[in-house]
Design a protein around this motif. Structure first.
Motif: not given
Length: 224
Positions: A24-37, A88-94, A3-7, A18-21
């Protein structure tokens, strides 16, 4: 990714602490990862993006007719534009992906990157309201608001036009392979333009449509 890296990324890339990292972790999670996407957040963010851009265009171009405003809007919220923003904002790495999806190239998929951009806008809206989400959209899309006036021509349309202009047969797309797990399949498509000066190319994608698009783009590059 904790969560620290995501924040930290959220502060640096989105301009929001973020008040609730976990959101944003969920916002970065693809369905293939499992759990909330990110899919529900993407649904929400798509609408917030559209409203933010539409409002900005209405205010900045008071003399333009509805048709021209619509062309600008469609271009600015297109998957292609969202994917450019995502890079441009580094989404692929996250992006948080399952192993198979990562091996299959989902991390560099324009469709996935564009979807995640919309999902983080949804997360910004839920946590900070419309003003927070709109601030991010306007600051990130600023350069494009004045200059982008039409949706980039789709590679399949470009290839169709090339074939007609060069008196070749229309492009023919063939699905040559489907592999990977059920929840994250991978498709391989070959496109061929028969006739003098034509050719063929093969590409993969996370959907048949994406594979066809990538194959068309690869063939256009050969024909250029």
């Amino acid at each position: 990714m904790d969560d620290a890296a995501i924040a930290e990324w959220t502060r640096d890339a989105l301009g929001h602490t973020p008040a609730d990292p976990a959101l944003f972790r969920r916002a970065l999670t693809h369905s293939s990862h499992g759990g909330a996407d990110y899919e529900r957040l993407e649904f929400l963010g798509d609408r917030v993006l559209g409203l933010s851009i539409a409002t900005a265009l209405y205010e900045r171009f008071p003399d333009e007719a509805e048709g021209q405003l619509s062309m600008r809007l469609n271009a600015l919220v297109s998957g292609e534009t969202c994917a450019e923003i995502g890079h441009a904002i580094g989404i692929p790495e996250m992006i948080r992906l399952g192993r198979q999806a990562r091996d299959d190239g989902a991390q560099t998929s324009s469709n996935v990157i564009g979807d995640v951009v919309e999902s983080v806008i949804g997360a910004l809206y839920l946590e900070g309201g419309l003003a927070t989400a709109e601030r991010f959209v306007l600051s990130t899309w600023e350069d494009r608001l004045q200059t982008v006036t039409a949706v980039p021509r789709h590679p399949k349309s470009q290839l169709q036009e090339w074939a007609a202009a060069n008196r070749c047969k229309p492009p023919a797309y063939t699905l040559t392979e489907r592999h990977g797990p059920h929840h994250a399949p991978r498709f391989t498509v070959m496109v061929e333009v028969a006739g003098r000066g034509g050719g063929s190319a093969t590409a993969e994608g996370l959907s048949k449509q994406e594979a066809e698009t990538e194959a068309a783009a690869a063939l256009l590059a050969q024909l250029a």
